[in-house]
Design an enzyme around this catalytic site. Structure first.
Site, short mmCIF file in Angstrom:
data_model
loop_
_atom_site.label_atom_id
_atom_site.label_comp_id
_atom_site.label_asym_id
_atom_site.label_seq_id
_atom_site.Cartn_x
_atom_site.Cartn_y
_atom_site.Cartn_z
N HIS A 20 0.83 -1.21 0.00
CA HIS A 20 0.00 0.00 0.00
C HIS A 20 0.86 1.27 0.00
CE1 HIS A 20 0.79 -0.85 4.28
NE2 HIS A 20 0.77 0.45 4.43
N GLY A 21 0.44 2.23 -0.81
CA GLY A 21 1.09 3.53 -0.83
C GLY A 21 2.40 3.60 -1.58
#
Length: 358
Positions: free
Chosen positions: A255-256
Site C-alpha cells: 500500500h502507498g
C-alpha cells in the site's frame, strides 16, 4: 509490411519489412520462428551474441536474425558465413525479433465487441460500444471502460473503477473499487489491483486492529502486469505505477508505493508499503524491499537482494542486506576466503603447539 497473425514470407521480404541488411539467399521461405536448437529449414532463428554463432552451424534453420555487433567478432563472423544460412543483419536481434513476434500474435481487439450472455454489466456502468466483455465477467455500478478494451472471462471490474482504451484485462483479474487503469494496459490472469493494504495495530489489550485502506491504485498507460501479481490500495491517496513500467508474475506491491515510469520489476519481488521507486529502475527477481525505502532513477537492484536502505539514483546494489555492488562483491570475496584463512590459522596453531613442547 510486417506479417500479421502468423509468418508466411521469404527472408528477403522480411529483410525489407524490418530494414535488415540481407546476406545470403533471399528466397528462403519462412513460416515459423524457433530457437536455434529446434529450428527447421523454414524457421527463422536469432543470433544475439557470438556464443550463438557457432550453434547456427549445426542448426537446420533457414534464416537467422543477427545483431550487427556479432559480425565484428572475427570468429563469430567466420562461423556465421560457414553456416551458409540467410542472415538478416540488424542493430539488435532481440528487438527485431520482438517486433516480429508481436506481428505474429493475436491482433489486439480481435474479440468481437459486445457483452457475453453470461456476463453481468450494471446499468449505471459506462462501457464503450467497441468493448468486448467475456463469459461470466462482472462490471459493477459506476465503472467505466474505454474504447477497444477486452475484459476476458471471469474478470471483475468493481464499482467506480476506470479502465482506459485498448486494454486487455485477462481471465479472473480483479480491478478494485475506484481504481484507475490507463490506456493500452495489459493485465494478466489472476492479478488483483486494489486489494486492501496490510496494516494492523495492537490496541490496549494487545488485540490487532485492522487499519482501513480507503485509497486507490492508479496504473499509468502502457503498463503490463504479470500473472498473480497484487497491487494493494493505499491507506489514503494512491498506490501508483508510472507509464510504461513492466511488472512480472507474482510480484507484491504494498500500500502507498509509488513506482516511476519505464521501470522493470521481475518475478517474485516483494515490496512493502510506501516504497518510492524512480524512473527507469530495474529490480531483479526475488528482491525484497523494506517499507518507506526510496530507490532513485536508473538504479539497479540485483536478484534476491534485501533492500533495507535508500538506494541513490544510478547505483547498482546487491546482497543480503543489499549494498553498493562494489562493496558487496568485496565482502563476498572476503567471505569466500574464510575457509582458507581458517585452515591457515589451524595449521599455525598446531605448529605453535608442537614448537612449544620441543
Amino acid at each position: 509490411m510486417m506479417p500479421s497473425g502468423g509468418l508466411s514470407i521469404t527472408a528477403g521480404q522480411l529483410a525489407v519489412a524490418i530494414g535488415a541488411e540481407m546476406l545470403g539467399p533471399g528466397n528462403v521461405a519462412l513460416d515459423r520462428v524457433d530457437p536455434v536448437e529446434r529450428a527447421g529449414p523454414t524457421s527463422l532463428t536469432f543470433v544475439r551474441d557470438a556464443a550463438f554463432a557457432n550453434r547456427l552451424a549445426s542448426s537446420a534453420a533457414g534464416a537467422a536474425l543477427v545483431s550487427r555487433a556479432v559480425l565484428a567478432d572475427p570468429g563469430a563472423r567466420a562461423a556465421l558465413e560457414g553456416a551458409k544460412r540467410s542472415l538478416l543483419v540488424v542493430d539488435d536481434a532481440d528487438l527485431a525479433l520482438a517486433k516480429i513476434l508481436q506481428s505474429m500474435g493475436e491482433p489486439r481487439g480481435a474479440a468481437p465487441a459486445g457483452v457475453h450472455p453470461t456476463a453481468w454489466v450494471d446499468s449505471s456502468a459506462v462501457v464503450d460500444a467497441s468493448v468486448s466483455i467475456g463469459a461470466c465477467a462482472t462490471v459493477e455500478r459506476g465503472a467505466r471502460i474505454g474504447a477497444g478494451t477486452r475484459v476476458l472471462a471471469g474478470a471483475r471490474v468493481c464499482e467506480h473503477a476506470v479502465i482506459g482504451a485498448e486494454c486487455v484485462v485477462h481471465h479472473n483479474v480483479v480491478i478494485g473499487r475506484a481504481c484507475v487503469v490507463g490506456d493500452r494496459v495489459v493485465v494478466h490472469p489472476g492479478v488483483v489491483i486494489g486489494g486492501d493494504g496490510f496494516g494492523y495495530r495492537p490496541d490496549e489489550s494487545g488485540r490487532l486492529i485492522k487499519i482501513p485502506h480507503l485509497g486507490v491504485v492508479e496504473i499509468g498507460a502502457d503498463v503490463e502486469i504479470g500473472a498473480n501479481t497484487t497491487i494493494d490500495r493505499a491507506k489514503l491517496g494512491a498506490t501508483s505505477v508510472g507509464a510504461g513500467t513492466k511488472i512480472d508474475n507474482l510480484v507484491q506491491i504494498g500500500h502507498g508505493c509509488v513506482i516511476g515510469r519505464g521501470s522493470v520489476i521481475c518475478g517474485c519481488v516483494g515490496m512493502a508499503g510506501s516504497v518510492r521507486v524512480g524512473d527507469g529502475v530495474m529490480i531483479g527477481g526475488g528482491a525484497s524491499i523494506r517499507d518507506n525505502v526510496s530507490i532513485g532513477d536508473g538504479a539497479r537492484i540485483a536478484a534476491c537482494a534485501a533492500v533495507m536502505n535508500d538506494v541513490p539514483a544510478g547505483q547498482s546494489w546487491l546482497g543480503y542486506p543489499a549494498r553498493p555492488a562494489t562493496e558487496a562483491l568485496r565482502a563476498m570475496a572476503a567471505v569466500n576466503q574464510l575457509p582458507e584463512v581458517l585452515r591457515d590459522l589451524k595449521r599455525g596453531a598446531r605448529g605453535g603447539s608442537r614448537g612449544g613442547s620441543a
